[in-house]
Design an enzyme around this catalytic site. Structure first.
Site, PDB file in Angstrom:
ATOM      1  CB  CYS A  62      -4.112  -2.439   4.312  1.00 52.23           C
ATOM      2  SG  CYS A  62      -3.153  -2.739   5.821  1.00 52.23           S
ATOM      3  CE  LYS A  83      -7.136   0.722   3.759  1.00 51.62           C
ATOM      4  NZ  LYS A  83      -5.905   1.073   4.496  1.00 51.62           N
ATOM      5  CB  VAL A  99       0.211  -0.809  12.267  1.00 48.37           C
ATOM      6  CG1 VAL A  99       1.064   0.091  11.400  1.00 48.37           C
ATOM      7  CG2 VAL A  99      -1.243  -0.381  12.180  1.00 48.37           C
ATOM      8  CD  GLU A 136      -2.534   0.875   2.888  1.00 55.82           C
ATOM      9  OE1 GLU A 136      -2.210  -0.072   3.655  1.00 55.82           O
ATOM     10  OE2 GLU A 136      -3.441   1.669   3.155  1.00 55.82           O
TER      11      GLU A 136
HETATM   12  C1  ACM Z   1      -4.022  -0.241   7.103  1.00 61.23           C
HETATM   13  O1  ACM Z   1      -5.129  -0.376   6.579  1.00 61.23           O
HETATM   14  N1  ACM Z   1      -3.043   0.389   6.475  1.00 61.23           N
HETATM   15  C2  ACM Z   1      -3.759  -0.757   8.451  1.00 61.23           C
END
Ligand code: ACM
Length: 263
Positions: A142, A109, A169, A38
């Site tokens: 992510c 996203k 994370v 990402e």
């Molecule tokens: C994330 O979605 N970068 C934790």
């Protein structure tokens, strides 16, 4: 077919350095589909929306898109990469799918994580599946992993492989993606980054690495370190992702009791 990931350690804001580094590593990896993390070109920890807009690029037109297209052409490969996408006054946390002939698709996203909500516009692209010849590929980014509907929708729409650029994370995703692969009988490629970003004093974020490729039966075919950059590629059999039979009497999709679900 061979699929792979590259786990990077980008330096915030240094687009040329991050992109050129990824491009050198793409040239060395033997794979027909390569997934990058990402926001691989910019880094993650924008101080605000204005900074993100300043570092973002129009899909298919900026430095990252141009260099990745050259790399895809040179290697006759397909690449999925996360980037900050500018669209007029909007800025998205996006992923692009690029092939030897150009930009194939962009996914924005849908589920923004934490401070991303202050920076990015929420994604407005449908969950599409792209046929790249040897396989059908769906993109998610992510934190989308927390919402199993994303993988499920991509699988129901025909995805063989889920490509997941990430900047993880929290520690849970690698295990969860094994489950996403099993419950949808798809391959999944999670490409994460390593390193720490502390752009606000005392608020460091450490990324967990652990990029992985999981098979439709949950086998982890490749896994990267928690702390170091790395890359991996593995041979897969796409037919395995198209066989949704769990037992001779159980078909993963046909057995779904959608009449009982709030979906
Ligand atoms: C994330 O979605 N970068 C934790």
């Amino acid at each position: 077919m061979k699929i792979g990931f590259i786990q990077t350690a980008p330096v915030f804001g240094e687009i040329k350095r991050n992109v050129d580094n990824a491009s050198r590593r793409i040239a060395l990896l033997d794979a027909e589909l390569i997934v990058l993390p990402e926001l691989f070109s910019t880094g993650y920890r924008f101080k605000g929306r204005k900074e993100a807009l300043g570092l973002a690029e129009d899909a298919g037109e900026g430095y990252a898109s141009t260099v990745l297209l050259e790399a895809a052409k040179a290697k006759k490969t397909h690449i999925v990469a996360g980037f900050a996408e500018r669209k007029g006054s909007r800025v998205y946390n996006s992923a692009m799918l690029i092939g030897p002939k150009g930009l194939i698709g962009v996914y924005r996203k849908a589920h923004l994580f934490w401070d991303e909500k202050k920076i990015f516009d929420p994604g407005d692209t449908p969950l599409r599946v792209h046929d790249i010849g040897k396989a059908r590929v769906g993109m998610m980014i992510c934190f989308d992993w927390v919402f199993p509907e994303v993988c499920r929708t991509l699988a129901l729409r025909g995805a063989d492989i889920i490509a997941q650029p990430s900047n993880l994370v929290l520690p849970y995703c690698p295990a969860a993606m094994i489950t996403r692969s099993i419950e949808n009988r798809v391959y999944s490629i999670t490409a994460n980054r390593v390193g720490t970003e502390e752009r606000k004093t005392g608020k460091a974020l450490r990324f967990i690495g652990s990029s992985q490729i999981a098979a439709p039966d949950g086998t982890v075919l490749a896994a990267a370190s928690k702390t170091r950059p790395g890359a991996a590629s593995v041979e897969i059999d796409v037919k395995r992702a198209r066989d949704k039979k769990i037992t001779p009497m159980n078909d993963l999709f046909k057995d779904r009791r959608a009449d009982l679900f709030d979906l």
